[in-house]
Scaffold this motif. Structure first.
Motif, short mmCIF file in Angstrom:
data_model
loop_
_atom_site.label_atom_id
_atom_site.label_comp_id
_atom_site.label_asym_id
_atom_site.label_seq_id
_atom_site.Cartn_x
_atom_site.Cartn_y
_atom_site.Cartn_z
N LEU A 30 0.84 -1.19 0.00
CA LEU A 30 0.00 0.00 0.00
C LEU A 30 0.88 1.25 0.00
CD1 LEU A 30 -2.77 -0.91 2.60
CD2 LEU A 30 -3.05 -0.66 0.14
N PRO A 31 0.48 2.26 -0.75
CA PRO A 31 1.27 3.49 -0.77
C PRO A 31 1.24 4.18 0.59
CG PRO A 31 -0.71 3.71 -2.12
CD PRO A 31 -0.68 2.32 -1.61
N LYS A 32 2.31 4.90 0.90
CA LYS A 32 2.42 5.64 2.16
C LYS A 32 2.94 7.04 1.86
CE LYS A 32 3.55 1.46 4.73
NZ LYS A 32 3.84 0.45 3.75
N GLY A 33 2.71 7.96 2.75
CA GLY A 33 3.25 9.31 2.61
C GLY A 33 2.30 10.24 1.90
N ASP A 34 2.85 11.32 1.38
CA ASP A 34 2.05 12.34 0.70
C ASP A 34 1.69 11.88 -0.71
OD1 ASP A 34 2.23 14.01 2.88
OD2 ASP A 34 4.05 15.00 2.13
N SER A 35 0.48 12.22 -1.12
CA SER A 35 0.04 11.90 -2.48
C SER A 35 0.58 12.92 -3.46
CB SER A 35 -1.49 11.91 -2.54
OG SER A 35 -2.03 10.91 -1.73
N LEU A 36 0.81 12.48 -4.67
CA LEU A 36 1.22 13.40 -5.73
C LEU A 36 -0.01 14.08 -6.32
CD1 LEU A 36 3.83 11.19 -7.64
CD2 LEU A 36 4.25 12.93 -5.90
N THR A 37 0.19 15.25 -6.90
CA THR A 37 -0.93 15.94 -7.56
C THR A 37 -1.06 15.50 -9.01
OG1 THR A 37 0.52 17.80 -8.10
CG2 THR A 37 -0.78 17.96 -6.06
N HIS A 38 0.04 15.00 -9.59
CA HIS A 38 0.03 14.53 -10.98
C HIS A 38 0.62 13.13 -11.04
CE1 HIS A 38 -0.56 18.81 -11.57
NE2 HIS A 38 -1.02 18.51 -12.78
N CYS A 39 0.11 12.34 -11.96
CA CYS A 39 0.53 10.95 -12.13
C CYS A 39 2.02 10.86 -12.44
CB CYS A 39 -0.30 10.30 -13.24
SG CYS A 39 0.16 8.59 -13.58
N GLU A 40 2.69 9.94 -11.78
CA GLU A 40 4.13 9.72 -11.99
C GLU A 40 4.41 9.17 -13.39
OE1 GLU A 40 6.40 6.79 -9.49
OE2 GLU A 40 6.51 8.55 -8.20
N GLU A 44 -0.81 13.17 -15.83
CA GLU A 44 -2.19 13.67 -15.75
C GLU A 44 -2.49 14.04 -14.30
OE1 GLU A 44 -4.64 14.12 -18.12
OE2 GLU A 44 -3.00 13.82 -19.53
N PRO A 45 -3.37 15.03 -14.07
CA PRO A 45 -3.72 15.37 -12.69
C PRO A 45 -4.46 14.22 -12.00
CG PRO A 45 -4.71 16.93 -14.26
CD PRO A 45 -4.01 15.89 -15.06
N ILE A 46 -4.14 14.02 -10.74
CA ILE A 46 -4.82 13.01 -9.93
C ILE A 46 -5.94 13.72 -9.19
CG2 ILE A 46 -4.59 11.36 -8.03
CD1 ILE A 46 -1.61 11.13 -8.79
N PRO A 47 -7.18 13.25 -9.32
CA PRO A 47 -8.31 13.91 -8.66
C PRO A 47 -8.13 14.00 -7.14
CG PRO A 47 -9.09 12.24 -10.20
CD PRO A 47 -7.62 12.08 -10.09
N GLU A 48 -8.61 15.09 -6.56
CA GLU A 48 -8.50 15.32 -5.12
C GLU A 48 -9.13 14.18 -4.32
OE1 GLU A 48 -7.52 16.97 -1.52
OE2 GLU A 48 -6.82 17.61 -3.50
N ALA A 49 -10.28 13.69 -4.78
CA ALA A 49 -10.96 12.62 -4.06
C ALA A 49 -10.07 11.37 -3.98
CB ALA A 49 -12.28 12.28 -4.74
N GLN A 52 -7.24 11.91 -1.44
CA GLN A 52 -7.68 11.80 -0.05
C GLN A 52 -8.01 10.36 0.33
OE1 GLN A 52 -10.91 14.53 0.51
NE2 GLN A 52 -9.59 16.33 0.43
N ALA A 53 -8.55 9.61 -0.62
CA ALA A 53 -8.96 8.24 -0.34
C ALA A 53 -7.78 7.28 -0.22
CB ALA A 53 -9.91 7.74 -1.43
N VAL A 54 -6.71 7.53 -1.00
CA VAL A 54 -5.55 6.64 -1.02
C VAL A 54 -4.32 7.43 -0.62
CG1 VAL A 54 -4.20 5.04 -2.42
CG2 VAL A 54 -6.62 5.38 -2.93
N PRO A 55 -3.89 7.34 0.64
CA PRO A 55 -2.70 8.09 1.05
C PRO A 55 -1.46 7.62 0.27
CG PRO A 55 -3.64 6.84 2.90
CD PRO A 55 -4.44 6.53 1.69
N GLY A 56 -0.67 8.56 -0.18
CA GLY A 56 0.56 8.24 -0.89
C GLY A 56 0.36 7.82 -2.33
#
Length: 87
Positions: A30-40, A44-49, A52-56
């Protein structure tokens, strides 16, 4: 019902161990830490929802789906190792 050299409940113990290993492996991935705003992967932008739902989270849904398909492979083969010990 134990047979041969197997102790009572050995089959259930083996099933429980397999499930426990799979749960631990899934939790460790499972991902941990801060989420990125754009896909690695595709930038593409990662939706805010989703952030928030998937940390990291590091990937958009499309790229994550592709990665999950690539990662799907067999789990542990406890039976094969047990059979080889019996020979």
């Amino acid at each position: 019902m134990a047979t041969g050299w197997a102790k009572e409940g050995a089959v259930q113990d083996q099933i429980d161990d397999t499930v426990g290993d799979a749960v631990r492996r899934a939790r460790s991935e499972l991902p941990k830490g801060d989420s990125l705003t754009h896909c690695e992967e595709c930038d593409e932008p990662i939706p805010e929802a989703r952030r928030q739902a998937v940390p990291g989270v590091r990937y958009c849904i499309g790229c994550q789906t592709k990665l999950d398909k690539v990662r799907q492979n067999g789990g542990f083969n406890r039976r094969g190792s047990k059979d080889s010990q019996l020979r």
